[in-house]
Write a protein that holds these residues in place. Structure first.
Motif, PDB file in Angstrom:
ATOM      1  N   GLU A 387      -9.367  -9.495  -3.195  1.00 25.60           N
ATOM      2  CA  GLU A 387      -8.158  -9.574  -4.003  1.00 25.60           C
ATOM      3  C   GLU A 387      -8.438 -10.178  -5.370  1.00 25.60           C
ATOM      4  O   GLU A 387      -7.981  -9.680  -6.396  1.00 25.60           O
ATOM      5  CB  GLU A 387      -7.087 -10.377  -3.272  1.00 25.60           C
ATOM      6  N   LEU A 399       1.251  -4.180 -12.891  1.00 30.68           N
ATOM      7  CA  LEU A 399       0.461  -4.877 -11.885  1.00 30.68           C
ATOM      8  C   LEU A 399       0.564  -6.369 -12.149  1.00 30.68           C
ATOM      9  O   LEU A 399       0.517  -6.813 -13.296  1.00 30.68           O
ATOM     10  CB  LEU A 399      -1.008  -4.450 -11.938  1.00 30.68           C
ATOM     11  N   LEU A 453       0.779   2.713  -9.814  1.00 35.04           N
ATOM     12  CA  LEU A 453      -0.072   3.440  -8.869  1.00 35.04           C
ATOM     13  C   LEU A 453      -0.934   4.480  -9.574  1.00 35.04           C
ATOM     14  O   LEU A 453      -2.099   4.690  -9.210  1.00 35.04           O
ATOM     15  CB  LEU A 453       0.795   4.125  -7.808  1.00 35.04           C
ATOM     16  N   LEU A 456      -3.885   2.714 -10.878  1.00 37.02           N
ATOM     17  CA  LEU A 456      -4.832   2.366  -9.818  1.00 37.02           C
ATOM     18  C   LEU A 456      -5.632   3.584  -9.363  1.00 37.02           C
ATOM     19  O   LEU A 456      -6.841   3.502  -9.150  1.00 37.02           O
ATOM     20  CB  LEU A 456      -4.094   1.773  -8.617  1.00 37.02           C
ATOM     21  N   HIS A 466      -4.198   1.039  -2.615  1.00 31.33           N
ATOM     22  CA  HIS A 466      -3.586  -0.264  -2.348  1.00 31.33           C
ATOM     23  C   HIS A 466      -3.497  -0.550  -0.852  1.00 31.33           C
ATOM     24  O   HIS A 466      -3.805  -1.639  -0.393  1.00 31.33           O
ATOM     25  CB  HIS A 466      -2.187  -0.311  -2.979  1.00 31.33           C
ATOM     26  N   LEU A 469       1.520  -0.948   0.150  1.00 31.10           N
ATOM     27  CA  LEU A 469       2.645  -0.844  -0.775  1.00 31.10           C
ATOM     28  C   LEU A 469       3.950  -0.935   0.003  1.00 31.10           C
ATOM     29  O   LEU A 469       4.170  -0.180   0.945  1.00 31.10           O
ATOM     30  CB  LEU A 469       2.574   0.482  -1.535  1.00 31.10           C
ATOM     31  N   ASN A 473       6.092  -6.378  -1.695  1.00 31.41           N
ATOM     32  CA  ASN A 473       4.925  -6.490  -2.574  1.00 31.41           C
ATOM     33  C   ASN A 473       5.200  -5.954  -3.972  1.00 31.41           C
ATOM     34  O   ASN A 473       4.273  -5.759  -4.753  1.00 31.41           O
ATOM     35  CB  ASN A 473       3.729  -5.751  -1.963  1.00 31.41           C
ATOM     36  N   ILE A 484       3.278  -4.449  -9.122  1.00 32.57           N
ATOM     37  CA  ILE A 484       2.664  -4.327  -7.800  1.00 32.57           C
ATOM     38  C   ILE A 484       1.781  -5.541  -7.543  1.00 32.57           C
ATOM     39  O   ILE A 484       0.994  -5.942  -8.402  1.00 32.57           O
ATOM     40  CB  ILE A 484       1.837  -3.032  -7.704  1.00 32.57           C
ATOM     41  N   PHE A 487      -3.222  -7.457  -3.315  1.00 39.07           N
ATOM     42  CA  PHE A 487      -4.323  -6.498  -3.243  1.00 39.07           C
ATOM     43  C   PHE A 487      -5.358  -6.883  -2.190  1.00 39.07           C
ATOM     44  O   PHE A 487      -6.496  -6.415  -2.230  1.00 39.07           O
ATOM     45  CB  PHE A 487      -5.007  -6.381  -4.612  1.00 39.07           C
ATOM     46  N   ALA A 490      -6.558  -3.799  -0.438  1.00 41.33           N
ATOM     47  CA  ALA A 490      -6.926  -2.667  -1.295  1.00 41.33           C
ATOM     48  C   ALA A 490      -8.371  -2.251  -1.048  1.00 41.33           C
ATOM     49  O   ALA A 490      -9.217  -3.041  -0.630  1.00 41.33           O
ATOM     50  CB  ALA A 490      -6.714  -3.028  -2.756  1.00 41.33           C
ATOM     51  N   ASP A 527      -1.208   6.055  -0.246  1.00 37.90           N
ATOM     52  CA  ASP A 527      -0.320   5.320  -1.143  1.00 37.90           C
ATOM     53  C   ASP A 527       0.870   6.172  -1.560  1.00 37.90           C
ATOM     54  O   ASP A 527       1.979   5.661  -1.750  1.00 37.90           O
ATOM     55  CB  ASP A 527      -1.088   4.860  -2.386  1.00 37.90           C
TER      56      ASP A 527
END
Length: 661
Positions: A387, A399, A453, A456, A466, A469, A473, A484, A487, A490, A527
């Motif tokens: 993270e 983010l 997203l 990402l 991720h 989601l 969050n 968002i 993580f 992730a 996601d």
């Protein structure tokens, strides 16, 4: 054949073959490259044709090994042709109605078209992403950088990741035909700038002389067959190509003094390395002895001096001192404890899946959010490092920003930017608070999550899934803009990696895609599924898991039933007033249903979703039946006329490693 005078057009929508908004073709001035345009605005270009391939496509072996492109220019017309090397392979290039060019191969075994290539594929493929005189490198952060001896035209915009104005020279180059005063610096592996002037000269060294004698010529390159490519004025759409791509060499004009400084710097690298390396070896030997004695005093996995969180200034914290391991400041536990009033219950903001989150106050009156991982949580040091390292490398307005961490003794703490409006679920699922979320605000939240997203999945220096989601969050700042967060689960994908498999299923019931919950397969489409669930929750104000025990099993089943019976508006939260056209909610419901389709192949990419949200004129495909997920049992509704709202099968699905939250 792709001509310049009659460009190929996309369809208006998948069912309507009339002219769409996008076109693919060559420039009317005879340039040997392809462009995707929309209303005469360039969105993507192929790069200059070199050796039978285009720069933007040369890194894709499936395309390079399948097609041979040729450029034809005569008095009557200018066009590009291509032929297939292996005629036994049925292949096609299609410009979709969303502006995406795709190369597909027909699979006889599965009786479907299989997509092998999509363009544009990342942020650097967007035309003029970095503006003039700058290079876009998808593996850098930020992706845009000025050429040497150039600087951002607008520093403030550049710091805000708005690179459209590009770069200008730090000082003008003296115009002189004297070779002693003018030189050229070489950049290798570059997709050359757009719109060069061609000069059919095959003699070696002539290109440099021609460019040097023209005061407006900023750079030159060697074209296909030895000709010259001259770049007059600003250089637009320069891209650093990935390894394996056949980029060209670009020679950028510099004055002799600046060029000498660059060359001298390179010559001094080896002596400098030797001068530093020899004494450094001695120092390292001494340091190792000291390190062995201090090893037990160091926190496992992290080193360096602790900083005082109370002294942090948020106005100057971004881009300041970074820890060499995770690129984040490491704060002392005592300073974090003081900022949160010894983790007081009154300062507790909420409880996450891995531990509580507290509000911390700095000496200057500013606030931060402190996430203290519970020792009983499932997140260990690996997830914690994951993270911290991920968020430290990500920068996007949608983010959540991380400010630092603490790893003192057995503590694992993350310090985030403070979100005064907590999380989305705090408003969305509380009857007394959901009225704050009117329709415009909900649309803005949906679009913000989609942008986050998209970054990402496509535009960050790392491709990230991720995997967790959900509404809790999604944090909301003072203006209710979504960010968002969380993580810890992730996963980073490699450059060519499209999906991965895991035996350890992590995530939250109701948001996990069927292929992930059942088989451990996850990709960006996982996601997308979670985004579709979240989108329908935002529209309806109801939890997906709030239908257990009912005939619909989930919010997805309820939404599908209403959609099938043309009662989609009944899904919209009853607190929302309709001083607007009812077409907008129906469109958003349809997009949400497209995201939660059972097959990952049927779900759109985030780039497609953002295009759907931003372009109301684009017609949407009809959604297929969604998969309904209930705990550990997944039910697919019958395709027949009866039993659309099916009941769970008695045959449950057992997952041996399930860490859902």
């Amino acid at each position: 054949m792709i001509p310049s005078s009659d460009n190929s057009s996309s369809w208006r929508n998948p069912e309507d073959p009339s002219f769409g908004d996008f076109s693919l073709g060559t420039e009317r001035n005879g340039g040997s490259e392809l462009f995707i345009t929309r209303n005469n605005s360039k969105l993507w270009r192929s790069g200059i044709l070199q050796g039978g391939s285009f720069a933007s496509l040369s890194g894709h072996s499936t395309l390079v090994n399948s097609y041979n492109f040729s450029y034809v220019s005569n008095d009557d017309s200018v066009y590009v042709t291509y032929n297939v090397y292996n005629e036994s392979v049925v292949s096609r290039l299609v410009l979709g109605n969303s502006g995406i060019m795709q190369r597909s191969v027909w699979s006889e075994a599965n009786n479907v078209w299989v997509i092998y290539l999509s363009q544009p594929s990342d942020a650097c493929e967007t035309y003029a992403m970095c503006g003039p005189n700058a290079i876009c490198n998808i593996n850098s952060s930020p992706v845009c950088g000025c050429l040497d001896r150039f600087e951002p035209r607008d520093v403030r915009d550049w710091e805000l990741d708005n690179f459209s104005k590009g770069c200008v020279r730090t000082r003008p180059v003296q115009c002189s035909t004297d070779q002693g005063k003018t030189g050229f610096r070489r950049y290798s592996g570059i997709r050359l700038a757009a719109n060069p002037e061609s000069l059919e000269i095959v003699r070696s060294g002539v290109c440099e002389l021609v460019c040097a004698s023209n005061c407006l010529c900023n750079a030159y390159a060697y074209g296909n067959g030895g000709g010259c490519l001259l770049f007059i004025g600003d250089m637009v759409d320069l891209v650093k190509l990935a390894n394996g791509s056949s980029g060209g060499d670009l020679y950028v004009r510099m004055d002799s003094t600046a060029l000498a400084a660059v060359i001298e710097g390179k010559r001094n690298v080896l002596p400098l390395i030797l001068a530093v390396a020899i004494p450094a070896a001695v120092l390292v030997s001494c340091f190792c002895l000291c390190y062995l004695r201090r090893r037990k005093l160091k926190t496992k996995g992290y080193g360096g001096a602790y900083q005082n969180l109370l002294l942090l200034d948020l106005n100057n914290s971004r881009g300041d001192e970074k820890n060499s391991y995770n690129e984040l400041p490491i704060f002392s536990f005592s300073s974090i404890s003081a900022a949160t009033n010894d983790f007081s219950v009154t300062d507790k903001l909420g409880e996450g899946g891995f531990g509580p989150v507290y509000k911390g106050q700095l000496l200057n009156g500013q606030f931060v959010a402190v996430k203290r991982l519970s020792r009983k949580s499932g997140q260990g040091l690996e997830e914690f490092r994951n993270e911290t390292e991920l968020i430290a490398k990500l920068q996007h307005r949608n983010l959540v920003g991380i400010l630092g961490c603490c790893v003192e003794d057995d503590e694992k703490i993350l310090v985030y930017e403070y979100m005064p409006n907590k999380s989305l679920d705090f408003f969305l699922f509380e009857p007394s608070k959901k009225e704050v979320l009117d329709w415009k605000r909900r649309v803005r939240i949906i679009e913000g999550i989609a942008q986050g997203l998209l970054y990402l999945h496509h535009y960050s220096r790392l491709r990230i899934v991720h995997r967790d989601l959900k509404a809790s969050n999604i944090l909301l700042d003072a203006e209710m803009n979504p960010k968002i967060s969380d993580f810890g689960m992730a996963r980073i994908f490699g450059g060519n990696e499209m999906q991965a498999n895991t035996k350890r299923i992590v995530g939250t019931y109701g948001y996990m895609s069927p292929e992930y919950a059942m088989e451990g397969l996850f990709s960006v489409k996982s996601d997308v599924f979670a985004f579709g669930v979240l989108m329908l929750e935002i529209i309806s104000g109801q939890k997906n898991t709030g239908f257990y025990g009912s005939a619909y099993l989930s919010l997805l089943g309820y939404a599908w039933n209403l959609w099938e019976n043309e009662r989609g508006l009944e899904l919209v939260d009853h607190v929302i007033e309709f001083p607007f056209s009812t077409c907008a909610p129906m469109r958003y419901i349809q997009i949400g249903l497209l995201c939660v389709q059972e097959s990952p192949a049927d779900r759109p990419l985030m780039s497609d979703i953002v295009a759907m949200l931003n372009n109301e004129g684009t017609e949407l495909a009809p959604p297929q039946h969604p998969a309904f997920t209930v705990g550990r049992t997944l039910v697919k509704a019958s395709s027949g006329g009866e039993g659309k709202d099916g009941i769970c099968s008695a045959n449950g699905l057992t997952l041996s490693h399930m860490d859902a939250r």
